[in-house]
Write a protein that holds these residues in place. Structure first.
Motif, PDB file in Angstrom:
ATOM      1  N   LYS A 137      18.078  15.909  11.641  1.00  0.00           N
ATOM      2  CA  LYS A 137      18.710  16.967  12.430  1.00  0.00           C
ATOM      3  C   LYS A 137      18.393  18.377  11.938  1.00  0.00           C
ATOM      4  N   GLU A 138      17.898  18.508  10.707  1.00  0.00           N
ATOM      5  CA  GLU A 138      17.744  19.839  10.129  1.00  0.00           C
ATOM      6  C   GLU A 138      16.292  20.309   9.989  1.00  0.00           C
ATOM      7  N   LEU A 139      15.411  19.427   9.576  1.00  0.00           N
ATOM      8  CA  LEU A 139      14.040  19.836   9.272  1.00  0.00           C
ATOM      9  C   LEU A 139      13.209  20.168  10.501  1.00  0.00           C
ATOM     10  N   ASN A 140      12.328  21.145  10.353  1.00  0.00           N
ATOM     11  CA  ASN A 140      11.280  21.397  11.343  1.00  0.00           C
ATOM     12  C   ASN A 140      10.072  20.565  10.909  1.00  0.00           C
ATOM     13  N   TRP A 141      10.061  19.308  11.314  1.00  0.00           N
ATOM     14  CA  TRP A 141       9.033  18.383  10.849  1.00  0.00           C
ATOM     15  C   TRP A 141       7.924  18.193  11.883  1.00  0.00           C
ATOM     16  N   THR A 142       6.773  17.743  11.378  1.00  0.00           N
ATOM     17  CA  THR A 142       5.649  17.334  12.224  1.00  0.00           C
ATOM     18  C   THR A 142       4.961  16.172  11.517  1.00  0.00           C
ATOM     19  N   PHE A 143       4.622  15.137  12.256  1.00  0.00           N
ATOM     20  CA  PHE A 143       3.994  13.929  11.706  1.00  0.00           C
ATOM     21  C   PHE A 143       2.644  13.775  12.392  1.00  0.00           C
ATOM     22  N   LEU A 144       1.560  13.870  11.631  1.00  0.00           N
ATOM     23  CA  LEU A 144       0.216  13.770  12.208  1.00  0.00           C
ATOM     24  C   LEU A 144      -0.405  12.433  11.834  1.00  0.00           C
TER      25      LEU A 144
END
Length: 203
Positions: A137-144
């Motif tokens: 809910k908190e992180l600005n994540w990206t999974f490549l």
């Protein structure tokens, strides 16, 4: 930008560090053995333990972005995500796996009969990592996710991007070089297009 790369001595991590450095970013290259990190301009090698959540959070603090490039079986996604969250880093990008990509609606590559047994445990843990991020809910994540074959090659700058489906070329091959993967990841850091999403890259 100031960017931390966790696992910077590995195949993907070393290429990502080099690509970011050549673009002029200040790279903090984190590895268990920083002596394995090649000396280059804009790169500062530091020792870090992926299982030490508090220590890793301290290393990531103050960075605009952090890239996680570690083997899933050699790490704990809960601790990695926790360290990124605790550090208040601007963005958290993960070098994912191909196993979680879909080959048909709702069918992940790792569940297919032809998936190599030797890589199954790693792929399943990578898929679990992605599921944890999707609930974050908190992180600005990206999974490549790379394509099925992820190997050393050339930096061409010519590749395709996708979302959750495995990319294959006209000849049926699905692959991407470490070098072009690094280009795609660096592009995403500089020009965010997949915030809180997974995407994939291939030829």
């Amino acid at each position: 930008m100031k960017i931390a790369v966790i696992g910077a001595s590995g195949n993907a991590g070393s290429r990502i560090s080099a690509e970011l450095a050549r673009r002029g970013h200040a790279v903090t290259a984190i590895a268990r053995n920083p002596g394995k990190i090649a000396s280059q301009a804009n790169v500062t090698a530091v020792a870090g333990d992926v299982m030490d959540q508090a220590g890793l959070a301290a290393l990531l603090a103050g960075h605009d972005a952090a890239v996680s490039s570690v083997h899933f079986l050699d790490s704990d996604p809960v601790r990695l995500i926790g360290a990124a969250r605790d550090s208040n880093v601007g963005r958290y990008l993960v070098v994912g796996g191909a196993g979680s990509l879909e080959v048909a609606p709702g069918v992940r590559l790792v569940t297919t009969s032809g998936f190599p047994v030797a890589y199954k445990a790693e792929a399943e843990k990578g898929a679990a990592f992605l599921d944890l991020l999707r609930a974050e809910k908190e992180l600005n994540w990206t999974f490549l996710s790379p394509s099925a074959l992820f190997a050393a090659g050339e930096r061409t700058g010519k590749f395709r991007l996708g979302t959750d489906q495995l990319l294959t070329a006209e000849d049926g091959k699905s692959w991407i070089s470490f070098e072009d993967f690094a280009v795609a990841l660096a592009d995403e850091i500089e020009r965010p297009a997949h915030i809180r999403r997974r995407f994939t890259v291939g030829y």
